[in-house]
Write a protein that holds these residues in place. Sequence first.
Motif, PDB file in Angstrom:
ATOM      1  N   ARG A   9      24.648   4.456  11.444  1.00 41.06           N
ATOM      2  CA  ARG A   9      25.098   3.340  12.340  1.00 41.06           C
ATOM      3  C   ARG A   9      24.982   1.853  11.776  1.00 41.06           C
ATOM      4  NH1 ARG A   9      21.241   6.243  15.207  1.00 41.06           N
ATOM      5  NH2 ARG A   9      19.589   4.833  14.532  1.00 41.06           N
ATOM      6  N   ASP A  10      24.056   1.586  10.675  1.00 40.72           N
ATOM      7  CA  ASP A  10      24.242   0.317   9.974  1.00 40.72           C
ATOM      8  C   ASP A  10      25.654   0.081   9.277  1.00 40.72           C
ATOM      9  OD1 ASP A  10      21.855  -0.320  10.748  1.00 40.72           O
ATOM     10  OD2 ASP A  10      20.771   0.005   8.794  1.00 40.72           O
ATOM     11  N   LEU A  11      26.158   1.054   8.622  1.00 39.13           N
ATOM     12  CA  LEU A  11      27.408   1.062   8.045  1.00 39.13           C
ATOM     13  C   LEU A  11      28.598   0.859   9.086  1.00 39.13           C
ATOM     14  CD1 LEU A  11      26.855   3.915   5.418  1.00 39.13           C
ATOM     15  CD2 LEU A  11      27.295   1.288   5.024  1.00 39.13           C
ATOM     16  N   GLU A  12      28.550   1.430   9.931  1.00 35.35           N
ATOM     17  CA  GLU A  12      29.647   1.241  10.995  1.00 35.35           C
ATOM     18  C   GLU A  12      29.446  -0.166  11.788  1.00 35.35           C
ATOM     19  OE1 GLU A  12      28.996   4.531  13.861  1.00 35.35           O
ATOM     20  OE2 GLU A  12      29.675   5.957  12.347  1.00 35.35           O
ATOM     21  N   ARG A  29      26.569  -5.541  -2.893  1.00 36.93           N
ATOM     22  CA  ARG A  29      26.428  -6.912  -2.188  1.00 36.93           C
ATOM     23  C   ARG A  29      25.554  -7.054  -1.154  1.00 36.93           C
ATOM     24  NH1 ARG A  29      32.130  -5.200  -3.217  1.00 36.93           N
ATOM     25  NH2 ARG A  29      32.136  -3.788  -1.423  1.00 36.93           N
ATOM     26  N   HIS A  30      24.992  -5.738  -0.354  1.00 35.88           N
ATOM     27  CA  HIS A  30      24.048  -5.633   0.631  1.00 35.88           C
ATOM     28  C   HIS A  30      23.184  -4.868   0.433  1.00 35.88           C
ATOM     29  CE1 HIS A  30      27.182  -8.017   2.832  1.00 35.88           C
ATOM     30  NE2 HIS A  30      28.180  -7.056   2.408  1.00 35.88           N
ATOM     31  N   PHE A  31      21.957  -5.047   1.176  1.00 38.26           N
ATOM     32  CA  PHE A  31      20.853  -3.949   1.161  1.00 38.26           C
ATOM     33  C   PHE A  31      20.609  -3.654   2.618  1.00 38.26           C
ATOM     34  CE2 PHE A  31      16.271  -3.994   1.775  1.00 38.26           C
ATOM     35  CZ  PHE A  31      15.962  -2.405   1.270  1.00 38.26           C
ATOM     36  N   ALA A  32      20.400  -2.406   2.985  1.00 37.46           N
ATOM     37  CA  ALA A  32      20.099  -2.021   4.348  1.00 37.46           C
ATOM     38  C   ALA A  32      18.667  -1.106   4.251  1.00 37.46           C
ATOM     39  CB  ALA A  32      21.118  -1.112   4.750  1.00 37.46           C
ATOM     40  N   PRO A  33      17.537  -1.782   4.996  1.00 38.57           N
ATOM     41  CA  PRO A  33      16.184  -1.263   4.685  1.00 38.57           C
ATOM     42  C   PRO A  33      16.394   0.236   5.587  1.00 38.57           C
ATOM     43  CG  PRO A  33      15.820  -3.651   5.435  1.00 38.57           C
ATOM     44  CD  PRO A  33      17.387  -3.109   5.360  1.00 38.57           C
ATOM     45  N   GLU A  73      31.832  -0.961   3.651  1.00 36.15           N
ATOM     46  CA  GLU A  73      31.012  -0.864   2.569  1.00 36.15           C
ATOM     47  C   GLU A  73      30.622   0.578   2.409  1.00 36.15           C
ATOM     48  OE1 GLU A  73      30.814  -3.257   0.644  1.00 36.15           O
ATOM     49  OE2 GLU A  73      30.320  -5.347   1.622  1.00 36.15           O
ATOM     50  N   SER A  74      30.281   0.717   1.158  1.00 32.22           N
ATOM     51  CA  SER A  74      29.878   2.290   0.629  1.00 32.22           C
ATOM     52  C   SER A  74      28.213   2.136   0.207  1.00 32.22           C
ATOM     53  CB  SER A  74      30.645   2.652  -0.351  1.00 32.22           C
ATOM     54  OG  SER A  74      31.967   2.780  -0.092  1.00 32.22           O
ATOM     55  N   VAL A  75      27.763   3.287   0.348  1.00 32.31           N
ATOM     56  CA  VAL A  75      26.285   3.447  -0.241  1.00 32.31           C
ATOM     57  C   VAL A  75      26.723   3.769  -1.792  1.00 32.31           C
ATOM     58  CG1 VAL A  75      24.296   4.886  -0.433  1.00 32.31           C
ATOM     59  CG2 VAL A  75      25.674   4.407   1.821  1.00 32.31           C
ATOM     60  N   ARG A  89       0.663  -1.387   0.059  1.00 28.70           N
ATOM     61  CA  ARG A  89      -0.064   0.077   0.073  1.00 28.70           C
ATOM     62  C   ARG A  89       0.867   1.411   0.058  1.00 28.70           C
ATOM     63  NH1 ARG A  89      -1.823  -2.880   3.954  1.00 28.70           N
ATOM     64  NH2 ARG A  89      -1.288  -1.516   5.472  1.00 28.70           N
ATOM     65  N   CYS A  90       1.878   1.212   0.819  1.00 30.14           N
ATOM     66  CA  CYS A  90       2.828   2.559   0.676  1.00 30.14           C
ATOM     67  C   CYS A  90       4.212   2.239   0.117  1.00 30.14           C
ATOM     68  CB  CYS A  90       3.038   2.760   2.223  1.00 30.14           C
ATOM     69  SG  CYS A  90       1.358   3.233   2.874  1.00 30.14           S
ATOM     70  N   GLU A  91       4.808   3.239  -0.084  1.00 26.74           N
ATOM     71  CA  GLU A  91       6.374   3.267  -0.677  1.00 26.74           C
ATOM     72  C   GLU A  91       7.102   2.930   0.635  1.00 26.74           C
ATOM     73  OE1 GLU A  91       7.819   6.148  -3.428  1.00 26.74           O
ATOM     74  OE2 GLU A  91       6.187   5.992  -4.590  1.00 26.74           O
ATOM     75  N   ARG A  92       8.111   2.404   0.207  1.00 26.84           N
ATOM     76  CA  ARG A  92       9.350   2.001   1.445  1.00 26.84           C
ATOM     77  C   ARG A  92      10.291   1.824   0.666  1.00 26.84           C
ATOM     78  NH1 ARG A  92       8.958  -3.735   3.855  1.00 26.84           N
ATOM     79  NH2 ARG A  92       8.694  -2.549   5.548  1.00 26.84           N
ATOM     80  N   GLY A  93      11.536   1.908   1.249  1.00 32.12           N
ATOM     81  CA  GLY A  93      12.983   1.830   0.740  1.00 32.12           C
ATOM     82  C   GLY A  93      13.902   1.510   1.414  1.00 32.12           C
ATOM     83  N   GLY A  94      15.284   1.681   0.762  1.00 31.98           N
ATOM     84  CA  GLY A  94      16.598   1.384   1.661  1.00 31.98           C
ATOM     85  C   GLY A  94      18.051   1.475   0.699  1.00 31.98           C
ATOM     86  N   PHE A  95      18.655   1.174   1.074  1.00 33.00           N
ATOM     87  CA  PHE A  95      20.121   1.590   0.748  1.00 33.00           C
ATOM     88  C   PHE A  95      20.887   0.336   0.028  1.00 33.00           C
ATOM     89  CE2 PHE A  95      18.996   4.630   4.027  1.00 33.00           C
ATOM     90  CZ  PHE A  95      18.950   5.648   3.213  1.00 33.00           C
ATOM     91  N   LEU A  96      21.400   0.584  -1.117  1.00 27.34           N
ATOM     92  CA  LEU A  96      22.263  -0.466  -1.868  1.00 27.34           C
ATOM     93  C   LEU A  96      23.749  -0.160  -1.355  1.00 27.34           C
ATOM     94  CD1 LEU A  96      20.749   0.069  -5.478  1.00 27.34           C
ATOM     95  CD2 LEU A  96      19.850  -1.316  -3.393  1.00 27.34           C
ATOM     96  N   LEU A  97      24.176  -1.159  -0.675  1.00 32.26           N
ATOM     97  CA  LEU A  97      25.754  -1.038  -0.153  1.00 32.26           C
ATOM     98  C   LEU A  97      26.619  -2.090  -0.952  1.00 32.26           C
ATOM     99  CD1 LEU A  97      24.629  -1.404   3.464  1.00 32.26           C
ATOM    100  CD2 LEU A  97      24.718   0.660   2.083  1.00 32.26           C
TER     101      LEU A  97
END
Length: 191
Positions: free
Chosen positions: A110-113, A83-87, A119-121, A61-69
């Motif tokens: 925080r997730d990256l650390e 290589r990774h996905f962080a919601p 890893e980079s975004v 129903r709603c848009e959601r997203g995250g980051f490609l690492l």
Amino acid sequence: MPERPGATPMNDSANLPHKPAPIGRGSAGCCLIGRWHRECPVFIRSSTLDAILDFSAQDLRCERGGFLLGGAYRDTVPYVEIRHFAPARQTVGAAASMRFTHETWSGLRRDLEQSFPGESVVGWHHTHPDLGVFLSRYDRLIHRNFFSQPWQAALVVDPCRCELGLFQWIDGKLIDVGFALIDDPPQRRVG
């Protein structure tokens, strides 16, 4: 007018670290999704795409997203490895929009650390439930302001229509470029 004035596809590639590409086009363990972006191919691990698709289907129903690492590298041409996905946490989502908040960016740091050191975004992901795959004017604004490196990508998933598209800068415009789905590396045995 270009969305990213003065941009060329990989004007910053000389500064990327050298690393052999994870797999060659058409090789075993590689499945091409969409067209091949020769100037800066994108490789996504199959487990990462599975995680993105599972996350995308959790709210229709709603848009959601995250980051490609992952990382951006140089071989015979520049390339991106996801290589990774962080919601994304604490976003503001509606039926046809999603907004990153200050808390979203703090959670990413925080997730990256803690979970993804080194890893980079390399881009971002968001859904368009039952709207199709495209980048809206607001999506392009987000990409231009927060993901402006020529190798950074935007992955759009429509979980209702089972469609996806990966967008990247080409000649100053965001174009659906496709990607190569690659096998995960073998697990190391301990013992």
